[in-house]
Design a protein around this motif. Structure first.
Motif, PDB file in Angstrom:
ATOM      1  N   PHE B 197      23.938  66.435  53.680  1.00  0.00           N
ATOM      2  CA  PHE B 197      23.685  65.625  54.885  1.00  0.00           C
ATOM      3  C   PHE B 197      24.064  66.404  56.153  1.00  0.00           C
ATOM      4  N   GLN B 198      23.692  67.705  56.121  1.00  0.00           N
ATOM      5  CA  GLN B 198      24.035  68.538  57.289  1.00  0.00           C
ATOM      6  C   GLN B 198      23.536  67.953  58.609  1.00  0.00           C
ATOM      7  N   ASN B 199      22.358  67.306  58.534  1.00  0.00           N
ATOM      8  CA  ASN B 199      21.778  66.746  59.768  1.00  0.00           C
ATOM      9  C   ASN B 199      22.586  65.570  60.334  1.00  0.00           C
ATOM     10  N   LYS B 200      23.523  65.071  59.541  1.00  0.00           N
ATOM     11  CA  LYS B 200      24.374  63.961  60.020  1.00  0.00           C
ATOM     12  C   LYS B 200      25.816  64.416  60.245  1.00  0.00           C
ATOM     13  N   PHE B 201      25.997  65.728  60.384  1.00  0.00           N
ATOM     14  CA  PHE B 201      27.358  66.263  60.419  1.00  0.00           C
ATOM     15  C   PHE B 201      28.207  65.687  61.565  1.00  0.00           C
TER      16      PHE B 201
END
Lengths: 448, 448
Positions: B197-201
């Motif tokens: 979930f890198q895009n929600k880091f």
């Protein structure tokens, strides 16, 4: 994010480390003298409600107050027609402003805390003020003021203590050509009474206040404008140009004011002060610009320099009345520390060792010695030594350059040999010599 | 002039003499430790151009910036329709704002002074900041921040020095239940990589940051909202709740992040730090709210107290980039001095003698002795004794009351007998005893 080319707002300044060391020295020295004279610090907020600030500094002053936009939906209640009337919309959308000086907030503080403080109350206050003035050399939009005040006493002891305090400060800084000038607004009021222009008294003071800037001739033109007679102007000129000892000036003005009750009061106050101290010059051409002064007024100038004042103040008999606290007389003085800083810088009066902020840099020849370096750093710090530890894994040459650029006088070099022998290389950056020393020897070498 | 009932703007405070003595002690102690660690002071203006401040603190932060109304005819160029669009008119009529924190102005300072400073650059900064926040107990609209930062170095030595410095400060203040917690954003980034979930880091960090406030259950609800799977949440819960020694936690997270390059970088950094110091607790549930942190993050909390952090910071790899200065890594920490003050006050940790601001009061039995009183005052001041001279011509009883109310421990009483014999009455205000002493004896008695 869009990149920007950052800039400072007009009339504001950053202070880097070397300037800060000098500013801290200046302010700490003054603070120390303030406390020796029994004054204690207070602080007030930078932000004040506009009703506290408004109307205290004259029309010109009001315009120079930085106003803060109300937070949230500040346009609520604003009509389209309002935007045509600047003063109208301004009042609606900004209810707070930045402090313009320290005296009005102090009067507010005293009025609000009258039940908590014991009169007479003595305070000093060193904080920033803001003025939307046109920035010039030596004049800023954000700058420090440094004030000391008594409130709740009419005693002339206060004036005497303030004069002694001012003398101590300039003596400490070795600004030897500073002169403390004193006059009394009651004497000026007496003059206005004797020459029959009491109704123009405020204007009269504002005009005299400009004498150093614009000279006697232009002063006289302004006297004509407020309808002073030729004869009055001649006699006032004699008073303004009076030379001689304090006693001689006093004898002269006594005769002039023989029929003025208020004038004689002022003379009595100056006489009392002269009995207590001779550290001031009685100057009948001193008036000060602010309208709230009612009695003694002070100014410090440099002899034979037309620099303007570096310190100024006086007694005010009812500054707290507007805040509902009556009959509270106060007296104080404000040090123009931005100007004093410049004079000290020009004359090289700051102590020499101020440019060296840290006592020692610890350098290491390889990352393996970092642990030992940090251990040594903490040992020295326990002895109150200011220690910088070089943080990058760079060559020794670069580490020494860093010490040089930061004016660090000593470098301890840590390598394998040093750790084995427990004798560390101490390099003196001024003369380039180096010695192998034990930690104890290093401590005694680098301690100030 | 219309009388007004003065008030303070919401969320601002006056500091009277006794509070100031404690605040000065607190700040001076911290400053002294900062300099022992080789940090130097800088100051930046309270006012910054809006383009410097805008967009650095998130949307919420932007709304909390106090904006300053342009001086002069600020409505010029404003159309009637503009007043319907608040953000539009706001930008036009206020180009400057009050500083919101010290980190962004520091990044601006470094970018603007890159030719003058030597990297790595170390500075401390203790100045006011302003936030249009809703005032609450312990939260103000005007308060001091107290920051220390390195810039221009990626060395882990900085983190170690900061931890030591923080330890020294809380040790000095005897806040013995303070714990320094450390985590690394790269480890958190590794977790987001491993669980995809890198895009929600950023959201992930903001959620974790709330764990102490809202608890694990609510955290998990928010994880669901950003679409984390049940399995990921379970595994993340295990990580967040991890107990044990720093080494045990490290061993656990190593296994989790075995396939994440960035995660392994973070682990390596923590490992290096653990080799240098054991003064911190490795806490995988520490995240910090601000988006600019990129590596080490710190927080100081009180053990077993849910008070929130009293100190916090971390490493930021490119805060100066927005100002056109690239690849400049920095690391720093900010002391929550308003909270620290409250803790020290509650626990009675301030030194006992802080309430006595002056060393001695000089009282006199008649106005005739004022001259002698002032002379004695100046003699004592030369010996670095803080002397108040009573200014009003009141009865002795009133003068002694003044000493009592102001916590002045000694009073010198000057009357005819005293002047004749050169032995002055020294009254100890704590036990009420009094003795006749010479000036030299008085000096040795009242010196601290």
């Amino acid at each position: 994010m869009k990149k920007i080319n950052p800039s400072l707002p007009k009339g504001t300044r950053d202070f880097g480390p070397s300037v800060m060391l000098k500013r801290d020295y200046l302010l700490n020295t003054i603070k120390n003298i303030f406390s020796l004279y029994g004054f204690n610090a207070i602080e007030t907020p930078s932000i004040e409600n506009m009703e506290v600030l408004n109307g205290k500094y004259g029309d010109e002053g009001d315009k120079l107050i930085f106003r803060i936009l109300n937070s949230g939906n500040f346009t609520e209640g604003i009509e389209k027609t309002d935007i045509k009337t600047i003063s109208n919309i301004r009042t609606k959308i900004s209810k707070k402003g930045l402090r313009y000086d320290l005296t009005v907030p102090f009067a507010r503080f005293v009025s609000m805390n009258r039940d908590k403080i014991t009169l007479p109350f003595k305070r000093y206050q060193i904080q920033k003020v803001w003025r939307a003035d046109r920035p010039q050399r030596g004049r800023y939009r954000e700058f420090y003021q440094c004030d000391v005040d008594y409130i709740g006493t009419k005693s002339i002891i206060c004036e005497n203590e303030i004069i002694n305090l001012v003398f101590s400060v300039f003596n400490k800084f070795q600004i030897e050509d500073s002169i403390i000038k004193v006059n009394n607004r009651k004497i000026l009021a007496g003059i206005s009474e004797v020459f029959n222009f009491q109704n123009k008294f405020d204007e009269f003071c504002i005009i005299i206040d400009k004498i150093d800037k614009i000279g006697l001739e232009k002063i006289n033109q302004e006297f004509v404008k407020i309808n002073l007679s030729k004869d009055s102007i001649n006699q006032i000129n004699k008073i303004l140009l009076l030379k001689g000892s304090n006693q001689e000036k006093l004898d002269y003005i006594k005769k002039v004011l023989v029929k003025s009750k208020i004038g004689k009061e002022g003379i009595l106050e100056i006489e009392k002060l002269m009995k207590l101290t001779s550290k001031f010059e009685f100057d009948l051409s001193l008036a000060r610009g602010l309208s709230y002064y009612t009695s003694s007024i002070f100014e410090v100038v440099l002899k034979d320099k037309n620099l303007g004042s570096i310190c100024g103040g006086g007694r005010y008999d009812d500054l707290t009345e507007i805040f509902g606290y009556k009959n509270i007389s106060g007296v104080g003085i404000s040090f123009g520390i931005e100007r004093i800083y410049e004079i000290m810088e020009e004359r090289n009066l700051f102590p020499n060792n101020l440019d060296q902020s840290n006592d020692v840099l610890i350098s290491y020849l390889s990352e393996n010695y970092i642990g030992k370096s940090l251990e040594i750093a903490n040992t020295l710090r326990e002895k109150n030594i200011k220690v910088d530890v070089y943080s990058e894994n760079n060559k020794l040459k670069k580490q020494l350059q860093y010490a040089n650029k930061n004016n660090i006088p000593f470098v301890i070099i840590i390598g394998e040999e040093e750790i084995k022998s427990k004798l560390y290389t101490l390099k003196n950056m001024k003369d380039g010599t180096q010695k192998n020393l034990s930690i104890d020897e290093i401590i005694s070498k680098v301690s100030r």
